[in-house]
Every structure is written in C-alpha cells, then in structure tokens.
Design an enzyme around this catalytic site. Sequence first.
Site, PDB file in Angstrom:
ATOM      1  N   HIS A   5       0.820  -1.216   0.000  1.00 47.48           N
ATOM      2  CA  HIS A   5       0.000   0.000   0.000  1.00 47.48           C
ATOM      3  C   HIS A   5       0.855   1.268   0.000  1.00 47.48           C
ATOM      4  CE1 HIS A   5      -2.687   2.940   2.333  1.00 47.48           C
ATOM      5  NE2 HIS A   5      -3.242   2.794   1.148  1.00 47.48           N
ATOM      6  N   GLU A  25       0.552  -0.648  -4.818  1.00 49.80           N
ATOM      7  CA  GLU A  25      -0.417   0.406  -5.112  1.00 49.80           C
ATOM      8  C   GLU A  25       0.293   1.738  -4.987  1.00 49.80           C
ATOM      9  OE1 GLU A  25      -3.964   2.885  -3.118  1.00 49.80           O
ATOM     10  OE2 GLU A  25      -1.962   2.461  -2.351  1.00 49.80           O
ATOM     11  N   ASP A  27      -0.118   6.050  -5.554  1.00 48.63           N
ATOM     12  CA  ASP A  27      -1.043   7.179  -5.696  1.00 48.63           C
ATOM     13  C   ASP A  27      -0.588   8.087  -6.833  1.00 48.63           C
ATOM     14  OD1 ASP A  27      -2.713   6.698  -3.274  1.00 48.63           O
ATOM     15  OD2 ASP A  27      -0.776   6.932  -2.279  1.00 48.63           O
ATOM     16  N   HIS A  41       0.511  10.879  -1.857  1.00 53.92           N
ATOM     17  CA  HIS A  41      -0.750  10.699  -1.143  1.00 53.92           C
ATOM     18  C   HIS A  41      -1.124  11.949  -0.364  1.00 53.92           C
ATOM     19  CE1 HIS A  41      -3.778   9.311   1.667  1.00 53.92           C
ATOM     20  NE2 HIS A  41      -3.914   8.211   0.962  1.00 53.92           N
ATOM     21  N   ASP A  85      -3.704   4.343  -7.978  1.00 53.53           N
ATOM     22  CA  ASP A  85      -4.831   4.958  -7.270  1.00 53.53           C
ATOM     23  C   ASP A  85      -4.911   6.404  -7.762  1.00 53.53           C
ATOM     24  OD1 ASP A  85      -6.615   6.050  -5.500  1.00 53.53           O
ATOM     25  OD2 ASP A  85      -5.663   5.276  -3.693  1.00 53.53           O
TER      26      ASP A  85
END
Length: 273
Positions: A5, A25, A27, A41, A85
Amino acid sequence: WIMGHMVNAIGQIDEFVNLGANSIETDVSFDDSANPQYTYHGVPCDCGRSCLKWENYNDFLKGLRSATTPGNSKYQSKLVLVVFDLKTGSLYDNQANEAGKKLAKNLLQHYWNNGNNGGRAYIVLSIPDLNHYPLIKGFTDTLTQEGHPELLDKVGFDFSGNDAIGDVANAYKKAGVTGHVWQSDGITNCLLRGLTRVREAVANRDSGKGYINKVYYWTVDKRASTRDALDAGVDGVMTNYPDVITDVMNEAAYKNKFRLATYEDNPWETFKK
C-alpha cells in the site's frame, strides 16, 4: 495478490517486494490541466505511515519500468501487478477524459517504452468517482490511436469509492468495459470496516454473470483481519505489512488453499475453484 500500500517513492518498490508483496499500489495526483504530476498521497493517510513520500510521476514510471523489465539490473520478477490509485478528486468531472488521455501517453512513453520491451506488469487503473468513468475511454482510445491497442491486454479497472455494486456495474456499462475488472472494498487502517460488501462483491464474481473478475480488500495490517479476508474469498489484500500477510498464508489453514500469484496467473480471469 499481496498488494503493498502507498508505494510512492522508487526506493519503496524494493522495500515492499522484499517484504513479500507481488503487487504495489501507487497514488497519482494531477495538476490543474489533468496531467498526472506526482506519485503522492498527502495528509492524512494510514496510521503508522509517512504520508509525504513522492516522486515526479514520469520518474516513478521509469523506476517501475526498471523493476518490471526482465534483464534490467533492478528487475524484481515477483512484482506482477501495479494499481494506480488515481486521485481525480482534484479534477472537474469534465476533465476525466483528458486525464485518461494524458495518463495513457505518460504510461506509453515512460513505462511501456513506446511498446519496445517496456515494463511487463499488469496495470489496474483505480478511479475513486463513478462520474469519472470517461477517463477509461480517454485512456483506451489514446492507446489505440497511438498504435498500441495490444497494451490494453495489460490494463484493468477498479472503482474504489465503495459504491453500491449495481451502481458500479452501471458505470462500467457507460464506459463500455466488459472485462478486466477488479473490485476494491475497504477503508483506512485507522478505522474498522466489516466484510458485508466484500462478500457481495465475491458473490457477484462467482455468479458467472456479474461484472467482477477479482476482489481486493484494503487496508489489511493485522493477522485476524487477514484471516477474515481470506475466509471471505478475496483475490487480493492491500497492506502496509506484506510480511504479515505472508505469515498468515503460510498457516496450516491457508497454505494449501492460497498461493502467491505469479506472472503466469492472468489477473483478468475469474478463478474457478
């Protein structure tokens, strides 16, 4: 798929893969003109994490390409899936198509190396807002126009807003998407969320007539929540601690039921038990 993440700095790619992630993942934030700008993020983010690591998007793509190109000195053979994301909340709804076009051009140049031995990972474009479904068409049309429709074999989609399953199905219909669908469900690790919607998504996946190919749950950091997610039948868990997920998968109850996905496992195919 063990999905690391918030992997937003190039150095974190190795860090998470070495802990057991086969997926990451990342951003993606956009500027006012809908150009992908940073892998960032920002505050607030998950408890226990630094929210402020970042790269320029194109630089991150080059680092990711090195990590996913066989023969490269930085190659990590286990890293097979990347979820972007897309932080499209900063954009107007009418910029979604443009964001998709620009994303496609960036990926084509800096990740896929214009189709010439670029990175091999599968890519999921994760969109937080159902109203931003035109991003998908902007992306797919651009790759086709640029002469690389074959790269769409490597691309899937996710709507990450925890919307009603029926509403998500409708957005895909409008976008013309008929496959390559991952469905996320979850919440920051600072809060608890039940598995009701995860079970609904799994039922849609397994019905044979739903729109979902794979289901993942986020953010899973504890052994108990990992077991709950595996028991619910998810295909992936997103985590800040890949080693925790690896430990649980090695427990007697799970080690014969689950294994880590490899490059040979097609992430767009629904797994039949």
